[in-house]
Motif scaffolding. Structure first.
Motif, PDB file in Angstrom:
ATOM      1  N   PRO A   1       0.837  -1.207   0.000  1.00  0.00           N
ATOM      2  CA  PRO A   1       0.000   0.000   0.000  1.00  0.00           C
ATOM      3  C   PRO A   1       0.871   1.255   0.000  1.00  0.00           C
ATOM      4  O   PRO A   1       1.701   1.430   0.891  1.00  0.00           O
ATOM      5  N   GLN A   2       0.667   2.107  -0.985  1.00  0.00           N
ATOM      6  CA  GLN A   2       1.487   3.306  -1.116  1.00  0.00           C
ATOM      7  C   GLN A   2       0.975   4.473  -0.275  1.00  0.00           C
ATOM      8  O   GLN A   2       1.685   5.447  -0.065  1.00  0.00           O
ATOM      9  N   ASN A   3      -0.268   4.369   0.194  1.00  0.00           N
ATOM     10  CA  ASN A   3      -0.866   5.424   1.017  1.00  0.00           C
ATOM     11  C   ASN A   3      -2.070   4.842   1.753  1.00  0.00           C
ATOM     12  O   ASN A   3      -2.424   3.673   1.557  1.00  0.00           O
ATOM     13  N   GLU A   4      -2.693   5.660   2.594  1.00  0.00           N
ATOM     14  CA  GLU A   4      -3.819   5.188   3.400  1.00  0.00           C
ATOM     15  C   GLU A   4      -4.964   4.703   2.523  1.00  0.00           C
ATOM     16  O   GLU A   4      -5.590   3.686   2.817  1.00  0.00           O
ATOM     17  N   GLU A   5      -5.248   5.416   1.458  1.00  0.00           N
ATOM     18  CA  GLU A   5      -6.359   5.031   0.599  1.00  0.00           C
ATOM     19  C   GLU A   5      -6.145   3.648  -0.008  1.00  0.00           C
ATOM     20  O   GLU A   5      -7.037   2.817  -0.003  1.00  0.00           O
ATOM     21  N   GLU A   6      -4.953   3.380  -0.529  1.00  0.00           N
ATOM     22  CA  GLU A   6      -4.661   2.057  -1.089  1.00  0.00           C
ATOM     23  C   GLU A   6      -4.778   0.972  -0.034  1.00  0.00           C
ATOM     24  O   GLU A   6      -5.223  -0.129  -0.322  1.00  0.00           O
TER      25      GLU A   6
ATOM     26  N   PHE B   1      -8.304  -0.152   0.584  1.00  0.00           N
ATOM     27  CA  PHE B   1      -8.843  -1.037  -0.445  1.00  0.00           C
ATOM     28  C   PHE B   1      -8.615  -2.504  -0.108  1.00  0.00           C
ATOM     29  O   PHE B   1      -9.447  -3.349  -0.403  1.00  0.00           O
ATOM     30  N   SER B   2      -7.484  -2.817   0.488  1.00  0.00           N
ATOM     31  CA  SER B   2      -7.154  -4.219   0.746  1.00  0.00           C
ATOM     32  C   SER B   2      -7.235  -4.633   2.212  1.00  0.00           C
ATOM     33  O   SER B   2      -7.468  -5.795   2.509  1.00  0.00           O
ATOM     34  N   PHE B   3      -7.029  -3.698   3.124  1.00  0.00           N
ATOM     35  CA  PHE B   3      -7.093  -3.975   4.560  1.00  0.00           C
ATOM     36  C   PHE B   3      -7.894  -2.855   5.229  1.00  0.00           C
ATOM     37  O   PHE B   3      -7.319  -2.001   5.913  1.00  0.00           O
ATOM     38  N   PRO B   4      -9.209  -2.824   5.031  1.00  0.00           N
ATOM     39  CA  PRO B   4     -10.012  -1.675   5.479  1.00  0.00           C
ATOM     40  C   PRO B   4     -10.013  -1.419   6.979  1.00  0.00           C
ATOM     41  O   PRO B   4     -10.271  -0.296   7.406  1.00  0.00           O
ATOM     42  N   ARG B   5      -9.695  -2.407   7.771  1.00  0.00           N
ATOM     43  CA  ARG B   5      -9.708  -2.201   9.226  1.00  0.00           C
ATOM     44  C   ARG B   5      -8.330  -1.889   9.794  1.00  0.00           C
ATOM     45  O   ARG B   5      -8.186  -1.666  10.985  1.00  0.00           O
ATOM     46  N   ALA B   6      -7.330  -1.880   8.943  1.00  0.00           N
ATOM     47  CA  ALA B   6      -5.965  -1.604   9.391  1.00  0.00           C
ATOM     48  C   ALA B   6      -5.705  -0.099   9.422  1.00  0.00           C
ATOM     49  O   ALA B   6      -6.452   0.688   8.865  1.00  0.00           O
ATOM     50  N   VAL B   7      -4.630   0.271  10.106  1.00  0.00           N
ATOM     51  CA  VAL B   7      -4.213   1.668  10.214  1.00  0.00           C
ATOM     52  C   VAL B   7      -2.895   1.818   9.455  1.00  0.00           C
ATOM     53  O   VAL B   7      -1.969   1.035   9.664  1.00  0.00           O
ATOM     54  N   PHE B   8      -2.833   2.805   8.569  1.00  0.00           N
ATOM     55  CA  PHE B   8      -1.632   3.032   7.770  1.00  0.00           C
ATOM     56  C   PHE B   8      -0.508   3.576   8.643  1.00  0.00           C
ATOM     57  O   PHE B   8      -0.765   4.422   9.490  1.00  0.00           O
TER      58      PHE B   8
ATOM     59  N   TRP C   1     -22.416   1.165   3.557  1.00  0.00           N
ATOM     60  CA  TRP C   1     -21.489   2.261   3.790  1.00  0.00           C
ATOM     61  C   TRP C   1     -20.952   2.223   5.205  1.00  0.00           C
ATOM     62  O   TRP C   1     -21.576   1.710   6.116  1.00  0.00           O
ATOM     63  N   ASN C   2     -19.755   2.780   5.309  1.00  0.00           N
ATOM     64  CA  ASN C   2     -19.069   2.936   6.586  1.00  0.00           C
ATOM     65  C   ASN C   2     -18.544   4.361   6.659  1.00  0.00           C
ATOM     66  O   ASN C   2     -18.244   4.973   5.636  1.00  0.00           O
ATOM     67  N   GLN C   3     -18.392   4.854   7.875  1.00  0.00           N
ATOM     68  CA  GLN C   3     -17.856   6.188   8.057  1.00  0.00           C
ATOM     69  C   GLN C   3     -16.408   6.082   8.521  1.00  0.00           C
ATOM     70  O   GLN C   3     -16.095   5.368   9.475  1.00  0.00           O
ATOM     71  N   ARG C   4     -15.519   6.790   7.821  1.00  0.00           N
ATOM     72  CA  ARG C   4     -14.109   6.829   8.192  1.00  0.00           C
ATOM     73  C   ARG C   4     -13.937   7.728   9.408  1.00  0.00           C
ATOM     74  O   ARG C   4     -14.828   8.487   9.774  1.00  0.00           O
ATOM     75  N   GLN C   5     -12.764   7.665  10.026  1.00  0.00           N
ATOM     76  CA  GLN C   5     -12.469   8.507  11.178  1.00  0.00           C
ATOM     77  C   GLN C   5     -12.599   9.984  10.833  1.00  0.00           C
ATOM     78  O   GLN C   5     -12.960  10.797  11.669  1.00  0.00           O
ATOM     79  N   SER C   6     -12.340  10.334   9.570  1.00  0.00           N
ATOM     80  CA  SER C   6     -12.432  11.726   9.122  1.00  0.00           C
ATOM     81  C   SER C   6     -13.880  12.201   8.988  1.00  0.00           C
ATOM     82  O   SER C   6     -14.131  13.382   8.791  1.00  0.00           O
ATOM     83  N   GLY C   7     -14.829  11.259   9.080  1.00  0.00           N
ATOM     84  CA  GLY C   7     -16.234  11.596   8.907  1.00  0.00           C
ATOM     85  C   GLY C   7     -16.747  11.307   7.508  1.00  0.00           C
ATOM     86  O   GLY C   7     -17.944  11.313   7.257  1.00  0.00           O
TER      87      GLY C   7
END
Length: 159
Positions: free
Chosen positions: A19-24, A27-34, A138-144
């Motif tokens: 993963p090159q950034n949080e968004e990537e 996509f593959s590990f939605p519950r992980a923290v970058f 849908w899910n809400q990210r920490q950013s809202g």
């Protein structure tokens, strides 16, 4: 050109670099923290089946696994390809192998996955591979910000 094998502990650091950034990573590990860490992968795969890597010249270049095997269906998850190998047929190779494995080993007729609405490249890829959308959530990210998960499926009967 490419080969498959089951995930080994020594592969984790390579996968963490994909993963090159949080968004990537979402996509593959939605519950992980970058940034992705080996511990996060280990935690994820404890509830997964067949964690699989793709190798090229003995280097790990992609990862995916299966989960939630039901009577006629199972799900594909945590799909990620090294940025150096994207667009080179690795994902097609991995998807075909995992699909065959799901059908033969788990005797399922349908493979499902979830792709986020912000993953345009993934949505296009899965559509070209025969997946069709069947549901939205849908899910809400920490950013809202809200992210829509698009549940897709593909019949494995013709494989």
């Amino acid at each position: 050109m490419y080969t498959l094998r089951e995930l080994k502990t020594k592969d984790l650091s390579s996968i963490c670099s994909f993963p090159q950034n949080e968004e990537e990573m979402i996509f593959s590990f939605p519950r992980a923290v970058f940034p992705l860490t080996p511990d996060q992968i280990i935690k994820t795969i404890t509830s997964r089946l067949k964690p699989t890597v793709v190798l090229h010249n003995n280097n790990v270049i992609a990862f995916a696994c299966l989960y939630d095997v039901q009577e006629n269906t199972c799900s594909l998850g945590n799909v990620i390809v090294s940025s150096e190998y994207r667009g080179k047929g690795v994902a097609v190779f991995l998807l075909q192998a995992i699909s065959t494995n799901a059908k033969e080993e788990f005797k399922v007729d349908t493979l499902q996955l979830v792709c986020q609405n912000i993953n345009t490249r993934g949505l296009i890829f899965y559509k070209t591979q025969g997946f069709i959308p069947i549901d939205l959530f849908w899910n809400q990210r920490q950013s809202g910000e809200y992210i829509v998960g698009i549940r897709m499926e593909k019949s494995l009967i013709s494989i």
